[in-house]
Design an enzyme around this catalytic site. Structure first.
Site, PDB file in Angstrom:
ATOM      1  N   PRO A   9       0.653  -0.988   0.156  1.00 61.81           N
ATOM      2  CA  PRO A   9       0.066   0.213   0.074  1.00 61.81           C
ATOM      3  C   PRO A   9       0.722   1.446  -0.082  1.00 61.81           C
ATOM      4  CG  PRO A   9       0.179  -0.580   2.079  1.00 61.81           C
ATOM      5  CD  PRO A   9       0.724  -2.143   1.066  1.00 61.81           C
ATOM      6  N   ASN A  10       0.353   2.199  -0.741  1.00 64.04           N
ATOM      7  CA  ASN A  10       1.163   3.844  -1.022  1.00 64.04           C
ATOM      8  C   ASN A  10       2.207   3.947  -1.248  1.00 64.04           C
ATOM      9  OD1 ASN A  10      -0.583   4.833   0.439  1.00 64.04           O
ATOM     10  ND2 ASN A  10      -0.173   3.170   2.499  1.00 64.04           N
ATOM     11  N   ARG A  17       5.023  10.865  -2.790  1.00 62.76           N
ATOM     12  CA  ARG A  17       4.839  10.947  -1.002  1.00 62.76           C
ATOM     13  C   ARG A  17       6.075  10.514  -0.795  1.00 62.76           C
ATOM     14  NH1 ARG A  17       4.800   4.232   1.103  1.00 62.76           N
ATOM     15  NH2 ARG A  17       4.416   4.967   2.906  1.00 62.76           N
ATOM     16  N   TYR A  22      11.116   8.059   0.548  1.00 63.94           N
ATOM     17  CA  TYR A  22      11.386   7.783  -0.049  1.00 63.94           C
ATOM     18  C   TYR A  22      11.752   8.084  -2.062  1.00 63.94           C
ATOM     19  CZ  TYR A  22       7.743   5.279   3.252  1.00 63.94           C
ATOM     20  OH  TYR A  22       7.348   5.148   4.653  1.00 63.94           O
ATOM     21  N   ASN A  71       7.839  -5.950  -0.693  1.00 65.86           N
ATOM     22  CA  ASN A  71       7.426  -4.808  -0.241  1.00 65.86           C
ATOM     23  C   ASN A  71       6.887  -4.648  -0.155  1.00 65.86           C
ATOM     24  OD1 ASN A  71       8.089  -2.493   1.095  1.00 65.86           O
ATOM     25  ND2 ASN A  71       8.777  -1.102  -0.074  1.00 65.86           N
ATOM     26  N   ALA A  74       3.222  -0.895   4.143  1.00 64.30           N
ATOM     27  CA  ALA A  74       2.302  -1.312   6.048  1.00 64.30           C
ATOM     28  C   ALA A  74       2.314  -2.278   6.095  1.00 64.30           C
ATOM     29  CB  ALA A  74       1.458   0.556   5.731  1.00 64.30           C
ATOM     30  N   HIS A  77       4.012  -4.545   9.342  1.00 62.91           N
ATOM     31  CA  HIS A  77       4.036  -4.658  10.260  1.00 62.91           C
ATOM     32  C   HIS A  77       2.923  -5.094  10.400  1.00 62.91           C
ATOM     33  CE1 HIS A  77       7.514  -2.004   9.277  1.00 62.91           C
ATOM     34  NE2 HIS A  77       6.624  -0.723   8.665  1.00 62.91           N
ATOM     35  N   ASP A  84       1.677 -15.695   6.334  1.00 63.43           N
ATOM     36  CA  ASP A  84       0.953 -17.175   5.798  1.00 63.43           C
ATOM     37  C   ASP A  84       1.169 -17.534   4.528  1.00 63.43           C
ATOM     38  OD1 ASP A  84       0.807 -17.532   9.198  1.00 63.43           O
ATOM     39  OD2 ASP A  84      -1.412 -17.531   8.684  1.00 63.43           O
ATOM     40  N   GLU A  95      13.279  -9.432   1.274  1.00 62.69           N
ATOM     41  CA  GLU A  95      12.163  -8.823   1.670  1.00 62.69           C
ATOM     42  C   GLU A  95      13.192  -7.238   1.782  1.00 62.69           C
ATOM     43  OE1 GLU A  95      11.680  -8.508   5.934  1.00 62.69           O
ATOM     44  OE2 GLU A  95      10.536  -7.113   5.840  1.00 62.69           O
ATOM     45  N   HIS A  97      12.883  -2.828   2.058  1.00 58.50           N
ATOM     46  CA  HIS A  97      12.186  -1.731   2.240  1.00 58.50           C
ATOM     47  C   HIS A  97      13.054  -1.122   1.590  1.00 58.50           C
ATOM     48  CE1 HIS A  97       9.333  -3.464   4.851  1.00 58.50           C
ATOM     49  NE2 HIS A  97      10.394  -4.422   4.903  1.00 58.50           N
ATOM     50  N   ILE A  98      12.456   0.654   1.466  1.00 56.08           N
ATOM     51  CA  ILE A  98      13.314   1.802   0.918  1.00 56.08           C
ATOM     52  C   ILE A  98      14.177   2.660   1.625  1.00 56.08           C
ATOM     53  CG2 ILE A  98      12.563   3.862  -0.363  1.00 56.08           C
ATOM     54  CD1 ILE A  98      10.727   2.580  -1.713  1.00 56.08           C
ATOM     55  N   SER A  99      13.306   2.016   3.044  1.00 59.60           N
ATOM     56  CA  SER A  99      13.909   3.208   4.268  1.00 59.60           C
ATOM     57  C   SER A  99      14.165   2.016   5.628  1.00 59.60           C
ATOM     58  CB  SER A  99      12.661   3.879   4.898  1.00 59.60           C
ATOM     59  OG  SER A  99      11.631   3.197   5.123  1.00 59.60           O
ATOM     60  N   ARG A 104      13.157   4.004  12.501  1.00 55.74           N
ATOM     61  CA  ARG A 104      11.593   5.045  12.149  1.00 55.74           C
ATOM     62  C   ARG A 104      11.036   4.790  13.095  1.00 55.74           C
ATOM     63  NH1 ARG A 104       9.218   5.260   6.186  1.00 55.74           N
ATOM     64  NH2 ARG A 104       7.798   6.878   7.323  1.00 55.74           N
ATOM     65  N   ARG A 108       7.859   0.394  12.953  1.00 57.62           N
ATOM     66  CA  ARG A 108       8.125  -0.155  12.201  1.00 57.62           C
ATOM     67  C   ARG A 108       9.303  -0.810  12.444  1.00 57.62           C
ATOM     68  NH1 ARG A 108       5.649   2.964   8.234  1.00 57.62           N
ATOM     69  NH2 ARG A 108       5.492   5.153   9.203  1.00 57.62           N
TER      70      ARG A 108
END
Ligand code: DQA
Length: 139
Positions: A9-10, A17, A22, A71, A74, A77, A84, A95, A97-99, A104, A108
């Site tokens: 999402p997002n 954003r 990001y 990725n 949200a 978390h 599953d 996995e 993540h950009i950040s 943070r 997170r």
């Protein structure tokens, strides 16, 4: 080799954003350049803001691709369901993540993906997706 990139999402808003976190590049622009850097890798890209659609996609590709770069944004978390789904499939999941999520907010720092992932790459901006693809190559 076939790899599928799944964004949660997002991440459809990349480029506009929170660019200080990001970056200012859209994923579409980045993905075009990524495909040129890895011409021998068959790359598919899927994004959804909907948890169930992400689970459906993991189930759909998880038995006939060589790996998934995920990725979950949200949902990382919160989502027992995505964790599953990763356990249920055959393809290894990296996995991304950009950040650097550990730098943070505390919420997170928890990931339902990390315990079932092949590996985790975070904090390197969009380059993390490049690194994830390289991780699937036999060096
Ligand atoms: C993110 C980090 C998550 O905490 C956040 O919810 C995102 C993006 C990242 O790529 O840095 O949407 O997954």
């Amino acid at each position: 080799m076939k790899l599928v990139i799944i964004n949660g999402p997002n991440l459809n808003l990349l480029g506009k954003r929170e660019p200080e976190i990001y970056g200012g590049t859209t994923f579409e622009a980045y993905f075009g350049a990524l495909k040129q850097r890895f011409p021998r890798v068959e790359l598919e890209y899927f994004q959804s803001n909907i948890e169930g659609e992400i689970i459906d996609k993991i189930q759909e590709v998880g038995f006939d691709c060589d790996g998934i770069v995920l990725n979950a944004a949200a949902y990382t978390h919160t989502s027992v369901g995505i964790g599953d789904a990763i356990k249920a499939i055959e393809a290894p999941v990296v996995e991304v993540h950009i950040s650097n999520t550990h730098k943070r907010e505390e919420f997170r720092h928890v990931s339902y993906i990390s315990p079932v992932a092949k590996g985790v790459i975070l904090g390197f901006g969009l380059q993390g997706y490049d690194l994830a693809i390289i991780s699937f190559m036999h060096l």
